[in-house]
Enzyme design. Sequence first.
Site, PDB file in Angstrom:
ATOM      1  N   LYS A  97       0.857  -1.171   0.060  1.00 29.78           N
ATOM      2  CA  LYS A  97       0.201  -0.042   0.014  1.00 29.78           C
ATOM      3  C   LYS A  97       0.730   1.250   0.025  1.00 29.78           C
ATOM      4  O   LYS A  97       0.514   2.175  -0.720  1.00 29.78           O
ATOM      5  CB  LYS A  97      -1.057  -0.259   1.293  1.00 29.78           C
ATOM      6  CG  LYS A  97      -2.269   0.685   1.187  1.00 29.78           C
ATOM      7  CD  LYS A  97      -2.875   0.508   2.485  1.00 29.78           C
ATOM      8  CE  LYS A  97      -4.166   1.112   2.373  1.00 29.78           C
ATOM      9  NZ  LYS A  97      -4.988   0.747   3.778  1.00 29.78           N
ATOM     10  N   GLU A 108     -13.901  11.273  13.799  1.00 32.37           N
ATOM     11  CA  GLU A 108     -14.068  12.144  12.477  1.00 32.37           C
ATOM     12  C   GLU A 108     -15.410  11.771  12.204  1.00 32.37           C
ATOM     13  O   GLU A 108     -16.085  10.784  12.371  1.00 32.37           O
ATOM     14  CB  GLU A 108     -13.020  11.459  11.278  1.00 32.37           C
ATOM     15  CG  GLU A 108     -13.070   9.998  11.380  1.00 32.37           C
ATOM     16  CD  GLU A 108     -14.300   9.716  10.493  1.00 32.37           C
ATOM     17  OE1 GLU A 108     -14.575  10.191   9.633  1.00 32.37           O
ATOM     18  OE2 GLU A 108     -14.497   8.234  10.557  1.00 32.37           O
ATOM     19  N   GLU A 122     -18.139   8.983   3.166  1.00 33.33           N
ATOM     20  CA  GLU A 122     -17.284   8.665   1.908  1.00 33.33           C
ATOM     21  C   GLU A 122     -18.143   9.328   0.859  1.00 33.33           C
ATOM     22  O   GLU A 122     -19.308   9.483   0.923  1.00 33.33           O
ATOM     23  CB  GLU A 122     -17.613   7.016   1.698  1.00 33.33           C
ATOM     24  CG  GLU A 122     -16.643   6.265   2.978  1.00 33.33           C
ATOM     25  CD  GLU A 122     -16.873   4.981   2.748  1.00 33.33           C
ATOM     26  OE1 GLU A 122     -16.989   4.205   1.749  1.00 33.33           O
ATOM     27  OE2 GLU A 122     -16.664   4.153   3.736  1.00 33.33           O
ATOM     28  N   LEU A 132     -33.398  12.377   5.914  1.00 29.64           N
ATOM     29  CA  LEU A 132     -34.669  11.733   5.796  1.00 29.64           C
ATOM     30  C   LEU A 132     -35.053  11.003   4.498  1.00 29.64           C
ATOM     31  O   LEU A 132     -36.159  11.250   4.111  1.00 29.64           O
ATOM     32  CB  LEU A 132     -35.529  12.919   6.132  1.00 29.64           C
ATOM     33  CG  LEU A 132     -35.622  13.335   7.857  1.00 29.64           C
ATOM     34  CD1 LEU A 132     -36.471  14.512   7.904  1.00 29.64           C
ATOM     35  CD2 LEU A 132     -36.248  12.214   8.369  1.00 29.64           C
ATOM     36  N   GLY A 142     -35.317   4.528   2.040  1.00 26.23           N
ATOM     37  CA  GLY A 142     -34.438   3.611   1.137  1.00 26.23           C
ATOM     38  C   GLY A 142     -34.316   2.350   1.470  1.00 26.23           C
ATOM     39  O   GLY A 142     -35.192   1.821   2.314  1.00 26.23           O
ATOM     40  N   CYS A 158     -19.577   2.702   8.807  1.00 27.64           N
ATOM     41  CA  CYS A 158     -19.711   3.258  10.203  1.00 27.64           C
ATOM     42  C   CYS A 158     -21.149   2.886  11.024  1.00 27.64           C
ATOM     43  O   CYS A 158     -21.147   2.357  12.006  1.00 27.64           O
ATOM     44  CB  CYS A 158     -19.829   4.695   9.979  1.00 27.64           C
ATOM     45  SG  CYS A 158     -18.051   5.469   9.882  1.00 27.64           S
TER      46      CYS A 158
HETATM   47  C1  UDX Z   1     -21.248   8.053   8.116  1.00 30.23           C
HETATM   48  C2  UDX Z   1     -21.477   9.419   8.623  1.00 30.23           C
HETATM   49  O1  UDX Z   1     -22.453  10.312   8.050  1.00 30.23           O
HETATM   50  C3  UDX Z   1     -20.267  10.094   8.857  1.00 30.23           C
HETATM   51  O2  UDX Z   1     -20.336  11.249   9.805  1.00 30.23           O
HETATM   52  C4  UDX Z   1     -19.292   9.014   9.566  1.00 30.23           C
HETATM   53  O3  UDX Z   1     -18.078   9.663   9.768  1.00 30.23           O
HETATM   54  C5  UDX Z   1     -19.112   7.614   8.942  1.00 30.23           C
HETATM   55  O4  UDX Z   1     -20.698   7.032   8.689  1.00 30.23           O
HETATM   56  P1  UDX Z   1     -20.822   7.059   5.202  1.00 30.23           P
HETATM   57  O5  UDX Z   1     -20.862   5.935   6.214  1.00 30.23           O
HETATM   58  O6  UDX Z   1     -19.962   7.651   4.430  1.00 30.23           O
HETATM   59  O7  UDX Z   1     -20.806   8.260   6.726  1.00 30.23           O
HETATM   60  O8  UDX Z   1     -22.188   7.321   4.581  1.00 30.23           O
HETATM   61  P2  UDX Z   1     -23.615   8.283   4.974  1.00 30.23           P
HETATM   62  O9  UDX Z   1     -23.866   9.193   3.829  1.00 30.23           O
HETATM   63  O10 UDX Z   1     -23.539   8.744   6.295  1.00 30.23           O
HETATM   64  O11 UDX Z   1     -24.754   7.149   4.561  1.00 30.23           O
HETATM   65  C6  UDX Z   1     -24.689   5.830   5.433  1.00 30.23           C
HETATM   66  C7  UDX Z   1     -25.925   5.067   4.928  1.00 30.23           C
HETATM   67  O12 UDX Z   1     -27.241   5.682   5.055  1.00 30.23           O
HETATM   68  C8  UDX Z   1     -25.673   4.680   3.330  1.00 30.23           C
HETATM   69  O13 UDX Z   1     -25.970   3.412   3.101  1.00 30.23           O
HETATM   70  C9  UDX Z   1     -27.088   5.556   2.918  1.00 30.23           C
HETATM   71  O14 UDX Z   1     -27.568   5.107   1.700  1.00 30.23           O
HETATM   72  C10 UDX Z   1     -27.992   5.595   4.086  1.00 30.23           C
HETATM   73  N1  UDX Z   1     -28.761   6.919   3.920  1.00 30.23           N
HETATM   74  C11 UDX Z   1     -28.249   8.194   4.411  1.00 30.23           C
HETATM   75  C12 UDX Z   1     -30.169   6.651   3.974  1.00 30.23           C
HETATM   76  O15 UDX Z   1     -30.632   5.485   3.536  1.00 30.23           O
HETATM   77  N2  UDX Z   1     -31.075   8.049   3.884  1.00 30.23           N
HETATM   78  C13 UDX Z   1     -30.394   9.064   4.142  1.00 30.23           C
HETATM   79  O16 UDX Z   1     -31.354   9.938   4.073  1.00 30.23           O
HETATM   80  C14 UDX Z   1     -28.901   9.189   4.372  1.00 30.23           C
END
Ligand code: UDX
Length: 437
Positions: free
Chosen positions: A35, A151, A155, A253, A256, A263
């Site tokens: 890496k 953090e 993503e 909100l 899905g 996370c």
């Molecule tokens: C998340 C947190 O947002 C971030 O602050 C933390 O550091 C890491 O975890 P991430 O996992 O990258 O980030 O994605 P995020 O955009 O939060 O979406 C997480 C999941 O929730 C996805 O599967 C997304 O599709 C779902 N989601 C998100 C929904 O189904 N509806 C929404 O309104 C928002």
Amino acid sequence: MRVAMIGTGYVGLVSGACFSEFGHHVVCVDKDASKIEALKAGKIPIFEPGLDEVVAANVKAGRLSFTTDLKSAVPEADAVFIAVGTPSRRGDGHADLAYMFGAAKEIAEALVGYTVVVNKSTVPVGTGQKVEDTIRSVRPDADFDVASNPEFLREGSAIEDFRHPDRIVCGTTSERAANVLRELYRPLFLNETPIVFTSRESSELIKYAGNAFLATKIMFINEMADICERVGANVQDVARGIGLDGRIGKKFLNAGPGYGGSCFPKDTLALLRTAEEVNAPTAIVAAVVQANDRRKIAMAEKIDAAFGGVKGKRIAVLGLTFKPNTDDMRDAPSLVIVPWLKEHGADIHAYDPEGKKEAEKLLDVTHCPDAYTALNGADGVVILTEWNEFRALDLVKTKKLLKRPLMVDLRNIYRPQLMADAGYTYVSVGRATVKPK
Ligand code: UDX
């Protein structure tokens, strides 16, 4: 300031690159020699929009470098960030802290002068204290503080999130450590980004509480979506109607197929375990975890119903990653939904813009080079991830390629009226199904 970033996974690499962009000197350390070699050659191991440019510019400016040699990076550093993985431990859902304590021991051996050791990995409450004890036991003479700095990067928009965060959380009661952290985040401080200084324990819990709250919001609107479908309401209108209330807020909100990623699934489980351990069980988070597990199966059943049974049907699946703008497949809803469809006799032709390489390892389906190849000859199409390129499909071409004009859209990216006008049976989430005029 001089920074050593231990761990070049998602969090470490993005944070390291962005700190170097702030003008600090950053050395990113990883045990994985291949890496580090790749990074030195300018190859970024993950797909994250904008990351390659930030890395390249700062390597060129001499502020960002990569090494496998922790012992050379730590002595120089004012701050050593621990950004190693804390996966869910098999069987019990606890965060696995083996990498964390391994790193703490190695850091301890290499400390020279006053250093702030900062936990960036998501770790259960109390881990900061344990890291401090570990370092102290290896090096009773060392001059250091251990702080927590969770953090909140998403993503797909991690660079933007790092540059313009809603807030920075720093867990430390040491004024010396606080000053180092203030200096590190100075560019954001000047931008008036709120910086919350708090105890290490509060900071550690903020990360879990934040993620659990967002996961709850998502599962709440998903349940409202189910009610909408039964009573003829529209979940997007309901989300807007409640989201405009400042106390609720309009983000997270979108109904899905449930949440996935690196996370939410891991952190909600770890919070549940912590809550049990300290005898303060959380019924809400437990229900959210359960609802999310059920949700994916319910979505597979929804697809089954829309196709009048998937047995013997060929289904085009668009999107496999847990969300768009990433190649990350961790806990993606597709990993439950697609195998369910296959077990029930469907033939899956899938396409994902960035996830193919990862998805090929995990899903035994026909992986197509583009959306239209996946659609060609299918009995219908299912949208699992809301990649932008799926928002603008050529609906006339798509209709010609499909055997039946059926779309199941689990991300609500099309307007029902538009789909009916275009001649589709269109099934979405929390909105009435429409049929061709
Ligand atoms: C998340 C947190 O947002 C971030 O602050 C933390 O550091 C890491 O975890 P991430 O996992 O990258 O980030 O994605 P995020 O955009 O939060 O979406 C997480 C999941 O929730 C996805 O599967 C997304 O599709 C779902 N989601 C998100 C929904 O189904 N509806 C929404 O309104 C928002």
